[in-house]
Design a protein around this motif. Sequence first.
Motif, PDB file in Angstrom:
ATOM      1  N   LEU A   9       0.828  -1.213   0.000  1.00 27.37           N
ATOM      2  CA  LEU A   9       0.000   0.000   0.000  1.00 27.37           C
ATOM      3  C   LEU A   9       0.861   1.261   0.000  1.00 27.37           C
ATOM      4  O   LEU A   9       0.583   2.212  -0.739  1.00 27.37           O
ATOM      5  N   SER A  13       1.050   3.946  -3.095  1.00 30.98           N
ATOM      6  CA  SER A  13       0.724   5.341  -2.810  1.00 30.98           C
ATOM      7  C   SER A  13       1.877   6.261  -3.187  1.00 30.98           C
ATOM      8  O   SER A  13       1.668   7.347  -3.756  1.00 30.98           O
ATOM      9  N   LYS A 106      -8.381  10.128  -1.479  1.00 32.36           N
ATOM     10  CA  LYS A 106      -8.778  10.565  -2.815  1.00 32.36           C
ATOM     11  C   LYS A 106      -8.494  12.051  -3.016  1.00 32.36           C
ATOM     12  O   LYS A 106      -7.977  12.478  -4.060  1.00 32.36           O
ATOM     13  N   TYR A 127      -7.909   7.563  -6.678  1.00 29.82           N
ATOM     14  CA  TYR A 127      -7.055   6.676  -5.873  1.00 29.82           C
ATOM     15  C   TYR A 127      -7.261   6.945  -4.388  1.00 29.82           C
ATOM     16  O   TYR A 127      -7.130   8.089  -3.957  1.00 29.82           O
ATOM     17  N   PRO A 128      -7.558   5.899  -3.603  1.00 27.39           N
ATOM     18  CA  PRO A 128      -7.847   4.507  -3.982  1.00 27.39           C
ATOM     19  C   PRO A 128      -9.306   4.357  -4.399  1.00 27.39           C
ATOM     20  O   PRO A 128     -10.090   5.306  -4.289  1.00 27.39           O
ATOM     21  N   SER A 129      -9.665   3.170  -4.831  1.00 27.49           N
ATOM     22  CA  SER A 129     -11.017   2.918  -5.319  1.00 27.49           C
ATOM     23  C   SER A 129     -12.007   2.810  -4.160  1.00 27.49           C
ATOM     24  O   SER A 129     -11.889   1.916  -3.318  1.00 27.49           O
ATOM     25  N   HIS A 179     -11.760   2.416 -13.297  1.00 20.55           N
ATOM     26  CA  HIS A 179     -10.631   2.629 -12.391  1.00 20.55           C
ATOM     27  C   HIS A 179      -9.356   2.052 -12.985  1.00 20.55           C
ATOM     28  O   HIS A 179      -9.389   1.102 -13.776  1.00 20.55           O
ATOM     29  N   ASP A 183      -5.498   1.527  -8.422  1.00 17.18           N
ATOM     30  CA  ASP A 183      -6.528   2.054  -7.517  1.00 17.18           C
ATOM     31  C   ASP A 183      -7.212   0.903  -6.786  1.00 17.18           C
ATOM     32  O   ASP A 183      -7.471   0.969  -5.576  1.00 17.18           O
ATOM     33  N   ALA A 186      -4.766  -1.061  -4.335  1.00 10.41           N
ATOM     34  CA  ALA A 186      -4.562  -0.305  -3.098  1.00 10.41           C
ATOM     35  C   ALA A 186      -5.734  -0.493  -2.144  1.00 10.41           C
ATOM     36  O   ALA A 186      -5.542  -0.654  -0.928  1.00 10.41           O
ATOM     37  N   SER A 187      -6.952  -0.489  -2.660  1.00  9.79           N
ATOM     38  CA  SER A 187      -8.119  -0.681  -1.797  1.00  9.79           C
ATOM     39  C   SER A 187      -8.209  -2.105  -1.272  1.00  9.79           C
ATOM     40  O   SER A 187      -8.667  -2.333  -0.151  1.00  9.79           O
TER      41      SER A 187
END
Length: 215
Positions: A9, A13, A106, A127-129, A179, A183, A186-187
Motif C-alpha cells: 500500500l 501510494s 482521494k 485513488y484509492p477505489s 478505475h 486504484d 490499493a483498496s
Amino acid sequence: MPVVLGVLLVLLSWQVAVDGPLLGLDRWARHTVREARHTLHNALLDRLGEAFADLGAGSVAVPVLLLGAVVAAGREFRAGFTRWWLPVPVAVLTAGLIPLLVVPAKAWFARPGPLGLPLTADQWGWYPSGHTATATLGYGVAALLLARTAGPGARRALAAGAALLAAGVGLGLVWSDYHWLLDVVASWCLGGLVLWALARRPLTGRPGKDPGTSP
C-alpha cells in the motif's frame, strides 16, 4: 500478511504521488483490457463487469453489511453470547470508517481516472477505489460477523464469498474502465489490513462469558 499489505500500500501510494514508473502497469493493464474488450466484443461480459462494479456501491454493500450484522446478532443471542448485540455497532462503525479511510486519500492524491479527464471541483480523485474498499470491508466484515456462529465449512464459504465479491468488484471496475488497476489493488490492501485487525480480536463475547475473562 499485514506487513506485505502495508508495504504494498505504501509503495503504490508513493508511486501514485510521484507519478512513478510502476504506473506503467496501469497503462499496460488498461491497454490489455481494452484490446480484450475489442477482440471479444461480448455484451454479456460488459454487462457482467458493470454488474460486479455496481456491487461495490454503498447502496448495495452497506445494507448487506448491516443485514449481516443483524442476522449475526440474532444468531449470537440464541447461542447465548454475552455481548450478542456487538455485531450491529461493529457494522455501523465499519460503514462510517470506509469514507474516513478513502475520501481524504482521494482528495490528497487527486488522481485522474482512466479516461484522463481533469478533475472537476466536485470530484475527489480515483485513488484509492472507493467501490473496491466498500466491497472489501462491507462483505468482509459481514462474513467475519456471521462466521462467529458458523461451522468450519460455513466459515470457509463465507470467507470465499466475501473474497470473490471483493475481487469481482475490483475486476469489474477495471474491465469497465472505471478505475486504474492500482486504484483497485490499493483498496484491496487497505481493506485487507482492516479485516486482518478485526479478525485478530474477538468482536463479541463467547457464550456464557465476556471476552478476556478466565474460564
